[in-house]
Design an enzyme around this catalytic site. Structure first.
Site, mmCIF file in Angstrom:
data_model
loop_
_atom_site.group_PDB
_atom_site.id
_atom_site.type_symbol
_atom_site.label_atom_id
_atom_site.label_comp_id
_atom_site.label_asym_id
_atom_site.label_seq_id
_atom_site.Cartn_x
_atom_site.Cartn_y
_atom_site.Cartn_z
ATOM 1 N N CYS A 122 0.862 -1.176 0.000
ATOM 2 C CA CYS A 122 0.000 0.000 0.000
ATOM 3 C C CYS A 122 0.900 1.228 0.000
ATOM 4 O O CYS A 122 1.731 1.374 0.901
ATOM 5 C CB CYS A 122 -0.873 -0.033 1.256
ATOM 6 S SG CYS A 122 -1.557 1.587 1.676
ATOM 7 N N GLU A 157 8.665 0.132 -11.761
ATOM 8 C CA GLU A 157 7.385 0.332 -12.455
ATOM 9 C C GLU A 157 6.264 0.709 -11.486
ATOM 10 O O GLU A 157 5.274 -0.013 -11.325
ATOM 11 C CB GLU A 157 7.016 -0.916 -13.255
ATOM 12 C CG GLU A 157 8.018 -1.200 -14.356
ATOM 13 C CD GLU A 157 7.551 -2.267 -15.332
ATOM 14 O OE1 GLU A 157 6.723 -3.112 -14.961
ATOM 15 O OE2 GLU A 157 8.012 -2.237 -16.494
ATOM 16 N N CYS A 162 -4.177 1.641 -3.742
ATOM 17 C CA CYS A 162 -4.759 0.943 -2.587
ATOM 18 C C CYS A 162 -5.941 1.739 -2.038
ATOM 19 O O CYS A 162 -5.880 2.966 -1.956
ATOM 20 C CB CYS A 162 -3.696 0.764 -1.505
ATOM 21 S SG CYS A 162 -4.361 -0.012 -0.022
ATOM 22 N N GLU A 310 14.338 -1.181 -20.012
ATOM 23 C CA GLU A 310 13.956 -2.556 -20.325
ATOM 24 C C GLU A 310 13.318 -2.616 -21.702
ATOM 25 O O GLU A 310 12.465 -1.789 -22.046
ATOM 26 C CB GLU A 310 12.913 -3.080 -19.335
ATOM 27 C CG GLU A 310 13.392 -3.244 -17.930
ATOM 28 C CD GLU A 310 12.282 -3.821 -17.052
ATOM 29 O OE1 GLU A 310 11.388 -4.527 -17.568
ATOM 30 O OE2 GLU A 310 12.300 -3.531 -15.844
ATOM 31 N N TRP A 318 3.888 -12.201 -21.156
ATOM 32 C CA TRP A 318 2.728 -11.718 -20.404
ATOM 33 C C TRP A 318 1.555 -11.307 -21.280
ATOM 34 O O TRP A 318 0.534 -10.897 -20.766
ATOM 35 C CB TRP A 318 3.134 -10.590 -19.449
ATOM 36 C CG TRP A 318 4.099 -9.587 -20.006
ATOM 37 C CD1 TRP A 318 5.452 -9.563 -19.809
ATOM 38 C CD2 TRP A 318 3.810 -8.461 -20.848
ATOM 39 N NE1 TRP A 318 6.029 -8.501 -20.468
ATOM 40 C CE2 TRP A 318 5.043 -7.809 -21.117
ATOM 41 C CE3 TRP A 318 2.642 -7.946 -21.419
ATOM 42 C CZ2 TRP A 318 5.136 -6.670 -21.921
ATOM 43 C CZ3 TRP A 318 2.745 -6.811 -22.207
ATOM 44 C CH2 TRP A 318 3.962 -6.189 -22.450
ATOM 45 N N PHE A 360 9.264 -17.999 -19.344
ATOM 46 C CA PHE A 360 9.170 -18.022 -20.803
ATOM 47 C C PHE A 360 9.311 -16.634 -21.419
ATOM 48 O O PHE A 360 8.841 -16.369 -22.509
ATOM 49 C CB PHE A 360 7.873 -18.716 -21.229
ATOM 50 C CG PHE A 360 7.810 -20.118 -20.710
ATOM 51 C CD1 PHE A 360 8.721 -21.071 -21.156
ATOM 52 C CD2 PHE A 360 6.894 -20.480 -19.734
ATOM 53 C CE1 PHE A 360 8.707 -22.367 -20.647
ATOM 54 C CE2 PHE A 360 6.868 -21.765 -19.221
ATOM 55 C CZ PHE A 360 7.775 -22.723 -19.676
HETATM 56 C C1 GLA Z 1 8.607 -5.232 -16.495
HETATM 57 C C2 GLA Z 1 9.312 -5.440 -15.183
HETATM 58 C C3 GLA Z 1 10.287 -6.567 -15.201
HETATM 59 C C4 GLA Z 1 9.736 -7.742 -15.957
HETATM 60 C C5 GLA Z 1 9.351 -7.308 -17.334
HETATM 61 C C6 GLA Z 1 8.821 -8.425 -18.197
HETATM 62 O O1 GLA Z 1 9.184 -4.325 -17.318
HETATM 63 O O2 GLA Z 1 9.951 -4.274 -14.732
HETATM 64 O O3 GLA Z 1 10.571 -6.930 -13.866
HETATM 65 O O4 GLA Z 1 8.609 -8.234 -15.283
HETATM 66 O O5 GLA Z 1 8.340 -6.363 -17.240
HETATM 67 O O6 GLA Z 1 8.471 -7.955 -19.470
#
Ligand code: GLA
Length: 681
Positions: A122, A157, A162, A310, A318, A360
């Protein structure tokens, strides 16, 4: 005031940054040595360590185990690989939620979300705050002075929301700061509607699940509060780090145009803007959306370089169905970010996880190991980035700005409006695409930005606008700027109250046009329109009953009750020109409109005659050409240039196979064949 460290602190002496999330805690130590060897071979010079290590670092409350991290950081330092050291607070250990369940977030229906995944905290929890700051302090104290950490990565991220009682109390405090007294809050929220008057602060709640549409003023303040509550937490961690390691820049990774976080407010609090970005391989809109997202990041960074924290070398895991990336694709995407101002190109993650929820997900070293097609590409890309160091730090000059605002986004997309088909980010992308297709660089800016340096300002949607920002748009036009305003703009004030009178009320004068009805269109057929004295075109979804009040009618509706009424207007005001678009033109028509506005502004693209699918963008003195299409294309060049990627000289054109990139720097002293050399008689 001393200057804060920033991207330049990282790139000085290192050049462009290349690397990824490194999770050595998932591997026996024998593997670490191989990791370091492979990283060196691939030119990796930055790894993000410790994002999800809280449970390893503090196995029980107040008991720390830093030994393994000492060894990881020493190994990285020995190999001259800088570390982006994370505070591990995105994923608290199970002991936190087990002993202090009040640290766990509660959804809008009152359900607590449990540990077993990540992000379970939270933002307003005092226990979470205290525990987080303790581990952050211990981490900073331990590694201040260690040669490896070069950047702090706070949390991961951010986006948690909450609705618990502690959040409700924090919301009330935030509202007291904003409104001072209950009467002002009742006015702002318009609580005479539906008997919502508050007589006591204690009655005020987060917008928890309710029988029907929730008060939009309450919801707008909730969005603001949630972003601020997380930002407050970020700041608390950041301040601990800054105090102990003042020379180390601090970042947290954004997720593109992510609704819960007010990017403008957040970016102002960081030293480095960084982003996580995963283009959808199968989407035809991905290249433009990605370019837009990169431009947003450059905007958040105030035009300075930013870090792609990233991205993925191959398919993610996902989405429901995860298309892989064909050979050359991740390189193309990496170079696209470089071209749009990134000085670091990093990946999630270094080595693919054997277990856990991301088994994966692609990595820089796949499960099959380093002797693979994919890792060979990683290595080649890392090596080629060594040769592009001269691009680091260079700006991406733009004469066009697009205005985007989180509060307006939040206010626009509430329930109970004429149509839920009008979406802030889709509008932004619609208006961005025709600029991108022409190779016109765009800065994305907040409504409060100084617009004076731009020849064209595009406002795809600004549903919520404050008086000062509306006045600044007007002054911009009067001073000689060209402005394009999209539909359903200028509708509400910062409290989300409708601005009465003909719309868009605060821009009516500068636009020389106004409306009296918003008219969502049938969805099963296009809206037919016609350029004045020209061809017909299609629009869709949205129309408005407009009248010109001094503006020229550039296009009109041609069917139904609106036949003959303005669809697009253009008004000379002061030294400038203001366009208003009262519908959603189809892509070809929006491209035509954009071309006309660019002509008004005297702005041209990076290169005339770009083949479809080829992106052109200038960074410093380098022209990047990126082929996102499926055909091999020939792109004519205005002058000879050295391709920094191939080392070859391009005379009058370059040939780009699918996914190929050229990075062209004008060749000194080599005139274009057929063009007289300056000084030649
Ligand atoms: C996000 C997260 C990472 C990982 C990637 C997977 O960007 O910050 O920890 O989970 O997604 O795509």
């Amino acid at each position: 005031m001393t200057a804060r460290p920033g991207m330049h602190t990282l790139t000085e002496g290192r050049g462009l940054l290349f690397g990824g999330d490194y999770n050595p805690e998932q591997w026996p130590e024998e593997v670490w040595a191989e990791d370091a060897r492979l990283m060196r071979a691939a030119g990796v010079n930055l790894v993000t360590v410790g994002v999800f290590s809280w449970a390893r670092l503090e196995p029980e409350p107040g008991v720390y185990d830093f030994g393994w991290l000492d060894r990881v950081l020493d190994l990285m330092a020995d190999n001259e690989i800088a570390v982006d050291l994370a505070t591990p607070t995105a994923s608290p250990p199970p002991w936190l939620g087990h002993r202090w369940p009040e640290t766990l977030p509660v959804d809008e229906a009152g359900h607590r979300l449990w540990y077993g995944s990540r992000n379970q905290f939270c933002p307003s929890s005092s226990v979470y705050r205290q525990r987080a700051l303790e581990i952050v302090t211990a981490l900073a104290d331990r590694y201040a002075g260690h040669p490896a950490p070069a950047l702090w990565h706070v949390g991961n991220e951010y986006g948690q929301v909450c609705h618990c009682d502690e959040s409700a109390a924090a919301f009330r405090t935030w509202l007291r700061d904003r409104y001072g007294d209950l009467g002002t809050l009742n006015d702002a929220w318009g609580t005479t509607f539906w008997s919502q008057h508050y007589g006591d602060w204690a009655e005020i709640l987060p917008p928890r699940r309710a029988p029907y549409i929730i008060n939009p003023g309450q919801r707008l303040d909730w969005w603001r509060f949630c972003s601020d509550a997380l930002l407050d937490h970020f700041r608390a961690e950041r301040d601990v780090l800054r105090e102990r390691t003042p020379g180390t820049p601090v970042t947290t990774n954004f997720m593109g145009l992510f609704k819960p976080i007010d990017g403008w407010a957040w970016a102002a609090e960081e030293d480095v803007v960084s982003n996580d970005w995963y283009p959808e391989p199968g989407s035809p809109l991905a290249p433009a959306l990605t370019a837009l997202t990169h431009d947003v990041m450059r905007g958040l960074a105030g035009g300075r370089p930013w870090l792609l924290m990233e991205q993925a070398t191959n398919g993610v895991n996902w989405r429901p169905h995860n298309l892989p990336k064909p050979p050359g694709q991740f390189r193309l995407e990496s170079l696209q970010a470089l071209a749009r101002g990134a000085d670091g190109l990093c990946y999630f993650q270094w080595r693919a996880s054997r277990f856990g929820a991301e088994r994966f997900h692609a990595a820089m070293v796949p499960h099959a190991g380093a002797e693979t097609r994919l890792h060979a590409e990683v290595r080649a890309h890392g090596q080629e980035l060594r040769g592009l160091g001269s691009v680091a730090g260079a700006p991406v000059p733009a004469k066009v700005a697009m205005v985007f605002d989180w509060a307006s986004w939040w206010a626009l997309e509430e329930r109970g409006r004429p149509s839920d088909r009008l979406n802030a980010t889709e509008q932004l992308l619609d208006y961005y695409v025709p600029l991108w297709e022409r190779g016109v660089s765009v800065d994305v800016v907040p409504p409060s930005a100084d617009l004076s340096a731009y020849a064209l300002v595009v406002v795809p949607n600004l549903f919520l606008v404050g008086d000062r920002d509306a006045a600044a748009l007007t002054a911009y036009v009067r001073g000689g700027g060209v402005l394009v305003v999209g539909p359903f703009s200028g509708v509400v004030d910062p409290r989300a109250h409708v601005r009465t009178g003909r719309f868009p009320a605060p821009l009516r004068e500068v636009l020389g046009a106004s409306g009296e009805e918003w008219l969502p269109a049938p969805l099963d057929r296009p809206v037919r329109c016609r350029w004045s004295g020209g061809d017909g075109f299609d629009a869709h979804t949205w129309t408005e009953l407009l009248a010109a009040e001094g503006a020229e009618v550039v296009a009109e509706f041609t069917e139904g009750d609106l036949a003959g009424r303005p669809a697009v207007t253009r008004h000379r005001s002061g030294e400038g020109v203001a366009w208003y678009v009262g519908t959603m033109p189809a892509p070809a028509a929006l491209s035509e409109l954009t071309g006309r506005a660019l002509a008004d502004a005297g702005v041209e693209g990076a290169l005339p005659g770009l083949p479809p699918g080829v992106e052109a963008v200038r960074r410093g003195d380098v022209l990047f050409l990126l082929n996102h299409g499926t055909a091999t294309v020939r792109v004519p060049l205005p002058h000879e240039a050295d391709d920094l990627l191939t080392g070859s000289l391009a005379t009058d054109h370059v040939t780009l196979t699918p996914r190929a990139v050229a990075a062209l720097r004008p060749h000194p002293g080599r005139p274009h064949p057929g063009r007289p050399h300056p000084g030649a008689s």
